[in-house]
Scaffold this motif. Structure first.
Motif, mmCIF file in Angstrom:
data_model
loop_
_atom_site.group_PDB
_atom_site.id
_atom_site.type_symbol
_atom_site.label_atom_id
_atom_site.label_comp_id
_atom_site.label_asym_id
_atom_site.label_seq_id
_atom_site.Cartn_x
_atom_site.Cartn_y
_atom_site.Cartn_z
ATOM 1 N N THR A 154 0.971 -1.004 0.004
ATOM 2 C CA THR A 154 0.058 0.027 -0.137
ATOM 3 C C THR A 154 0.954 1.410 -0.073
ATOM 4 O O THR A 154 1.990 1.262 0.189
ATOM 5 C CB THR A 154 -0.845 0.046 1.278
ATOM 6 N N TRP A 155 0.171 2.496 -0.197
ATOM 7 C CA TRP A 155 1.001 3.530 0.101
ATOM 8 C C TRP A 155 -0.062 4.401 0.923
ATOM 9 O O TRP A 155 -1.281 4.182 1.277
ATOM 10 C CB TRP A 155 1.316 4.642 -1.366
ATOM 11 N N GLN A 156 0.532 5.533 1.551
ATOM 12 C CA GLN A 156 -0.134 6.336 2.531
ATOM 13 C C GLN A 156 -0.617 7.702 1.914
ATOM 14 O O GLN A 156 0.279 8.367 1.631
ATOM 15 C CB GLN A 156 0.613 6.532 3.660
ATOM 16 N N GLU A 157 -1.843 7.733 1.811
ATOM 17 C CA GLU A 157 -2.614 9.138 1.223
ATOM 18 C C GLU A 157 -3.215 9.783 2.000
ATOM 19 O O GLU A 157 -4.021 9.458 2.852
ATOM 20 C CB GLU A 157 -3.227 8.558 -0.101
ATOM 21 N N ALA A 158 -2.972 11.164 2.344
ATOM 22 C CA ALA A 158 -3.393 12.093 3.391
ATOM 23 C C ALA A 158 -4.173 13.204 2.590
ATOM 24 O O ALA A 158 -4.234 14.364 3.293
ATOM 25 C CB ALA A 158 -2.179 12.535 4.089
ATOM 26 N N ALA A 171 -3.565 9.903 7.313
ATOM 27 C CA ALA A 171 -3.304 9.195 6.101
ATOM 28 C C ALA A 171 -4.013 7.904 5.960
ATOM 29 O O ALA A 171 -4.136 7.013 7.097
ATOM 30 C CB ALA A 171 -1.952 8.882 5.854
ATOM 31 N N GLU A 172 -4.600 7.529 4.768
ATOM 32 C CA GLU A 172 -5.275 6.343 4.697
ATOM 33 C C GLU A 172 -4.459 5.443 3.627
ATOM 34 O O GLU A 172 -3.942 5.918 2.688
ATOM 35 C CB GLU A 172 -6.536 6.595 4.206
ATOM 36 N N ALA A 173 -4.582 3.942 3.711
ATOM 37 C CA ALA A 173 -3.835 3.024 3.182
ATOM 38 C C ALA A 173 -4.340 2.963 1.794
ATOM 39 O O ALA A 173 -5.890 2.706 1.987
ATOM 40 C CB ALA A 173 -3.608 1.753 3.924
ATOM 41 N N VAL A 231 4.545 10.168 2.962
ATOM 42 C CA VAL A 231 3.030 10.435 2.709
ATOM 43 C C VAL A 231 2.940 11.044 1.765
ATOM 44 O O VAL A 231 3.670 12.021 1.363
ATOM 45 C CB VAL A 231 2.654 10.930 4.195
#
Length: 294
Positions: free
Chosen positions: A170-174, A185-187, A251
């Motif tokens: 995953t990546w962390q999207e804020a 942040a959400e995965a 992030v």
């Protein structure tokens, strides 16, 4: 807690436009709000198109925007050996390979397949996925190109890379602007397979954007990548490379784009939206901020 570090990383291959102004100002504003740092990076991989004159003009635009430079400014052209070292590391893993088809050959092959009623997968940017040399070239032609000084690209074998990494990446999207900038942040699930075997370098170019950006973000200690929505899906590729090369994960935040009257993304070739032409035409900084919604 580490100090947040944001960056604005334009390429001096044309004049900055109002879309660049939005990205630069958002990054600078975020750095101030989070008591962090704002860095500028010069992405001058393309030595033919990136010129000292255009770089100087870029710095003039940033000064007009009121964005001071945190010296020394990192230039990608100073770090070509580092990109080569990363390629060698991926090669040692058996994850990259030379590909000899030109863009024109790929287009012709895909067009011919689609004319026969066969759909061809495309990446999130709309480009057809690489079909593989042997789908187009005979063994004799391929061998001839390999033995000669023919042009080639170095591509990441995406399926091998994803098998090596395993599932669940995953990546962390804020988010980007407004309150979302400070939200949790959400995965987001990585979908790198949709990109196929991406180009990581060319015979005459030591790196691609995908490879250079993850190495440079790690080198500069970038903690927060705030960039345009057009790069949202490319984050999947960047997370794959970060894992393969043992690089830290920032992030991510992806902001809205400034679009032209036709609804398309702005281009550096459109002089009417360049900061240089607008500034010389008498546009003030306050007017610019209103025009881009700040």
């Amino acid at each position: 807690m580490s100090t947040p570090v944001f960056r604005f990383a334009p390429s001096p291959n044309g004049y900055l436009h109002i879309g660049h102004a939005l990205s630069a100002l958002l990054n600078a504003r975020a750095a101030v709000a989070l008591e962090g740092r704002f860095l500028v990076r010069v992405e001058d991989i393309d030595q033919a198109r990136c010129t000292p004159e255009l770089e100087a003009g870029m710095f003039e635009d940033l000064a007009w925007l009121g964005l001071p430079l945190d010296e020394p400014v990192l230039r990608q052209s100073d770090h070509f050996p580092d990109y080569r070292a990363a390629l060698e590391r991926l090669q040692d893993m058996g994850l990259i390979y030379p590909a000899y088809l030109s863009r024109a050959e790929i287009r012709r092959f895909v067009h011919g397949s689609e004319e026969k009623g066969q759909s061809w997968p495309r990446d999130p940017d709309g480009a057809p996925l690489y079909p593989g040399d042997r789908a187009v070239l005979s063994e004799g032609e391929l061998g001839s190109r390999m033995d000669s000084d023919a042009s080639f690209t170095l591509r990441l074998d995406m399926q091998k890379a994803l098998t090596r990494i395993g599932p669940g990446l995953t990546w962390q999207e804020a988010g980007s602007e407004g309150k979302a900038l400070f939200g949790p942040a959400e995965a987001v699930a990585v979908d790198a397979a949709s990109w196929g075997d991406v180009v990581l370098a060319r015979k005459d170019t030591p790196t691609s954007y995908h490879l250079a950006v993850v190495i440079d973000d790690a080198r500069q200690g970038i903690t927060d990548v705030l960039r345009g929505q057009d790069l949202y899906h490319a984050t999947s590729v960047h997370r794959v490379l970060q894992v393969l090369l043992d690089l830290p994960e920032p992030v991510y935040r992806h902001h809205r784009l400034v679009l032209g009257p036709d609804g398309c993304k702005l281009s550096k070739s459109n002089d009417d939206t360049s900061l240089k032409s607008l500034r010389e035409g008498g546009l003030g900084l306050r007017q610019l901020r209103r025009r881009i919604g700040l």
